[in-house]
Motif scaffolding. Sequence first.
Motif, PDB file in Angstrom:
ATOM      1  N   GLU A 282      33.451 -20.596 -58.887  1.00  0.00           N
ATOM      2  CA  GLU A 282      32.266 -21.409 -59.172  1.00  0.00           C
ATOM      3  C   GLU A 282      31.204 -20.577 -59.889  1.00  0.00           C
ATOM      4  OE1 GLU A 282      31.479 -24.552 -58.813  1.00  0.00           O
ATOM      5  OE2 GLU A 282      33.346 -25.224 -57.888  1.00  0.00           O
ATOM      6  N   ARG A 283      31.042 -19.326 -59.479  1.00  0.00           N
ATOM      7  CA  ARG A 283      30.051 -18.454 -60.127  1.00  0.00           C
ATOM      8  C   ARG A 283      30.407 -18.228 -61.591  1.00  0.00           C
ATOM      9  NH1 ARG A 283      29.190 -13.630 -62.009  1.00  0.00           N
ATOM     10  NH2 ARG A 283      31.365 -13.015 -61.632  1.00  0.00           N
ATOM     11  N   GLN A 284      31.687 -18.001 -61.862  1.00  0.00           N
ATOM     12  CA  GLN A 284      32.107 -17.779 -63.244  1.00  0.00           C
ATOM     13  C   GLN A 284      31.930 -19.049 -64.080  1.00  0.00           C
ATOM     14  OE1 GLN A 284      36.083 -16.182 -63.078  1.00  0.00           O
ATOM     15  NE2 GLN A 284      35.458 -14.345 -61.959  1.00  0.00           N
ATOM     16  N   ALA A 285      32.198 -20.198 -63.464  1.00  0.00           N
ATOM     17  CA  ALA A 285      31.971 -21.462 -64.169  1.00  0.00           C
ATOM     18  C   ALA A 285      30.473 -21.670 -64.413  1.00  0.00           C
ATOM     19  CB  ALA A 285      32.544 -22.624 -63.356  1.00  0.00           C
ATOM     20  N   LYS A 304      25.710 -25.025 -54.572  1.00  0.00           N
ATOM     21  CA  LYS A 304      27.003 -24.811 -53.921  1.00  0.00           C
ATOM     22  C   LYS A 304      27.270 -23.345 -53.639  1.00  0.00           C
ATOM     23  CE  LYS A 304      31.861 -26.180 -54.321  1.00  0.00           C
ATOM     24  NZ  LYS A 304      32.843 -26.928 -55.137  1.00  0.00           N
ATOM     25  N   THR A 305      26.812 -22.469 -54.499  1.00  0.00           N
ATOM     26  CA  THR A 305      27.098 -21.039 -54.346  1.00  0.00           C
ATOM     27  C   THR A 305      25.997 -20.291 -53.610  1.00  0.00           C
ATOM     28  OG1 THR A 305      26.151 -20.625 -56.555  1.00  0.00           O
ATOM     29  CG2 THR A 305      28.532 -20.946 -56.423  1.00  0.00           C
ATOM     30  N   PHE A 306      25.057 -21.004 -53.011  1.00  0.00           N
ATOM     31  CA  PHE A 306      23.931 -20.340 -52.351  1.00  0.00           C
ATOM     32  C   PHE A 306      24.396 -19.343 -51.285  1.00  0.00           C
ATOM     33  CE2 PHE A 306      20.965 -20.607 -48.628  1.00  0.00           C
ATOM     34  CZ  PHE A 306      20.005 -19.748 -49.139  1.00  0.00           C
ATOM     35  N   SER A 307      25.302 -19.763 -50.414  1.00  0.00           N
ATOM     36  CA  SER A 307      25.746 -18.881 -49.331  1.00  0.00           C
ATOM     37  C   SER A 307      26.454 -17.646 -49.881  1.00  0.00           C
ATOM     38  CB  SER A 307      26.674 -19.637 -48.380  1.00  0.00           C
ATOM     39  OG  SER A 307      27.791 -20.153 -49.093  1.00  0.00           O
ATOM     40  N   TYR A 308      27.232 -17.818 -50.926  1.00  0.00           N
ATOM     41  CA  TYR A 308      27.941 -16.690 -51.554  1.00  0.00           C
ATOM     42  C   TYR A 308      26.943 -15.705 -52.144  1.00  0.00           C
ATOM     43  CZ  TYR A 308      31.228 -14.338 -54.758  1.00  0.00           C
ATOM     44  OH  TYR A 308      31.987 -13.407 -55.444  1.00  0.00           O
ATOM     45  N   ARG A 309      25.953 -16.224 -52.839  1.00  0.00           N
ATOM     46  CA  ARG A 309      24.917 -15.395 -53.461  1.00  0.00           C
ATOM     47  C   ARG A 309      24.078 -14.682 -52.388  1.00  0.00           C
ATOM     48  NH1 ARG A 309      23.594 -19.088 -56.265  1.00  0.00           N
ATOM     49  NH2 ARG A 309      21.895 -20.068 -55.125  1.00  0.00           N
ATOM     50  N   ARG A 310      23.772 -15.417 -51.335  1.00  0.00           N
ATOM     51  CA  ARG A 310      22.929 -14.853 -50.276  1.00  0.00           C
ATOM     52  C   ARG A 310      23.641 -13.712 -49.545  1.00  0.00           C
ATOM     53  NH1 ARG A 310      17.641 -14.350 -49.556  1.00  0.00           N
ATOM     54  NH2 ARG A 310      17.125 -14.144 -47.371  1.00  0.00           N
ATOM     55  N   GLU A 322      22.328  -5.404 -62.242  1.00  0.00           N
ATOM     56  CA  GLU A 322      23.668  -5.897 -61.922  1.00  0.00           C
ATOM     57  C   GLU A 322      23.613  -7.338 -61.431  1.00  0.00           C
ATOM     58  OE1 GLU A 322      27.119  -5.121 -58.524  1.00  0.00           O
ATOM     59  OE2 GLU A 322      25.530  -3.630 -58.849  1.00  0.00           O
ATOM     60  N   PHE A 323      22.665  -7.623 -60.550  1.00  0.00           N
ATOM     61  CA  PHE A 323      22.565  -8.964 -59.997  1.00  0.00           C
ATOM     62  C   PHE A 323      22.169  -9.974 -61.081  1.00  0.00           C
ATOM     63  CE2 PHE A 323      20.439 -12.409 -57.673  1.00  0.00           C
ATOM     64  CZ  PHE A 323      21.405 -12.688 -56.715  1.00  0.00           C
ATOM     65  N   GLY A 324      21.292  -9.566 -61.997  1.00  0.00           N
ATOM     66  CA  GLY A 324      20.884 -10.453 -63.071  1.00  0.00           C
ATOM     67  C   GLY A 324      22.038 -10.835 -63.982  1.00  0.00           C
ATOM     68  N   GLU A 325      22.972  -9.917 -64.176  1.00  0.00           N
ATOM     69  CA  GLU A 325      24.143 -10.214 -64.997  1.00  0.00           C
ATOM     70  C   GLU A 325      25.075 -11.195 -64.302  1.00  0.00           C
ATOM     71  OE1 GLU A 325      25.847  -6.449 -65.772  1.00  0.00           O
ATOM     72  OE2 GLU A 325      24.314  -5.830 -67.235  1.00  0.00           O
ATOM     73  N   ARG A 326      25.153 -11.085 -62.979  1.00  0.00           N
ATOM     74  CA  ARG A 326      26.047 -11.971 -62.232  1.00  0.00           C
ATOM     75  C   ARG A 326      25.425 -13.348 -61.981  1.00  0.00           C
ATOM     76  NH1 ARG A 326      30.296 -10.575 -59.407  1.00  0.00           N
ATOM     77  NH2 ARG A 326      29.711 -11.820 -57.580  1.00  0.00           N
TER      78      ARG A 326
END
Length: 521
Positions: A282-285, A304-310, A322-326
């Motif tokens: 989902e992050r890549q999409a 949808k990706t909030f928990s993954y990001r958190r 690094e985080f800004g690129e992702r």
Amino acid sequence: MAATIRVILGQDNASKLTLPTGIPASLEELQGEIQRHFGLTEQVRLQYRDIEFDNEFMNLTCTSEIRDKSTVKVIYLPNIAGTDTGPHHTASLRALEDNSSFSSAADTEILSSPESAASGSSLRSQPWPNIFPIPQFNYEVEVQLQMASHAFQNSGTLLSPSTKLKSDILDGLASEIIKFKVYPSSADFDDVALALIKKHPCLKEQGSVSGYYGWKISLKYKMANYRTRLRNIGCTELSINAMKENRGTTQGPNQVKKPRKAEVTYCPDYPVGETKDSLEEERQALLIEVKKKNSQLIKTKMEKTFSYRRQEILQDMPFITEFGERWPALFSESEVNAEFTRITTVPLLSTFMSRLDRHSAQLMKVFKKKGRTAGRNLGLIMAAMDKDPMVETRRDCFLKALCVNLNESSENFIKEYLDVELATTPMEPMVLELYLVRHEEAEPGEPLADVGVIIEGVGVLRDLKYLANGWAVLLGLIYSLNLNYPKEMKQTFEFIQKVLMGLDGNRLSTKVQVLKNRLQE
């Protein structure tokens, strides 16, 4: 000017609510005021009678649609988490089923959106309540409490609970506490224990000044044991604190990862049916949608990706580059606002601006009483408002004056430049700062050439127009990236968090408490 509204809470259940400062400027504030006043812990939405449609109930989208003596109805939203939402919710469901007068309004209800459903059941939807809702205990416990209540009413006899009964009561309370916080504070335990003996006076303790001290201590131990059980079954919010132990390193009390700025959703589990791999897809999409600038899909995938990001932020603690690129989608004003709301349940920009405006008159009185050097500096800041009466300028001045009043210097936190200077001299990279760029010959009231945020020497956001806007967005980024407040501005940020935003406002430092008291004079 004060206003009074009629609030319909359910079938044959309506109450009057007086708003001392009038109808709030934002819908979120009105909703929060209703929830606080009536002790509602459920997710709700508001409706009002629309005269253009024969006084039928319509969804309330803006507080300008109501006025003094208006009628507002509370709509209890479905509980995605599947947890008990309390008696108010049950009553409202019965009202919807039994009363045909509510059926017409049901047509206007909006069910939970795909975004909220995608976020999964791990997101908390309510902050710590002002009055803690004591849950319904299991049948055996309720029977014993009912018998003890009769004895207390008849003869004043207090109940001396058996070990099992006390354990069952504590288990029920712990299960309710976890819906709001994993790591409750001492004041939170006071709230729960006090609410317990108020609902069940027969449980009051003899020989205790408060009547509940023993319950409070027992509850602390019960919550510690409850956290261990949750950690063992893989609750992410707790298992992140077991990682250091598993690696064989020591973990001091200050290293425990837990909410420190009144975060309601601190480290959620992945949505049901999702895994780390599926959310990485989902992050890549999401990166593709960012390039396409598809705002609706970006919003959906960010939710949808909030928990993954958190979890990535809390566990890996990546550098900002690094985080800004992702996660480039996070670094926009709208998404910072959305992320802050996911974490705290409080809308960022509307709450920040409306609360600042609400306190402005009293802040002005406080600033005028300040003497000596601070008083002169405050006078210079406030003089700018005479030249430019625009609300944006007033907000900027009040924030600068707030720093001075709390004896903090904003020089190393707010950097100001002229656009002509930047042509030859680059900005000074700082760990955490706001920067303002002014046109050399700007007229009063004209927006700044640029307002932006720098974190770890990287410009992460720009074109925010005004200082107040930049300050609000920076607060959102501090929450979103789990950053500490800058030491030189600690008191100012505490005031903004706890007094303006109303997050964890019960515990204040001395300086902030003094200022808050003066605002209430």
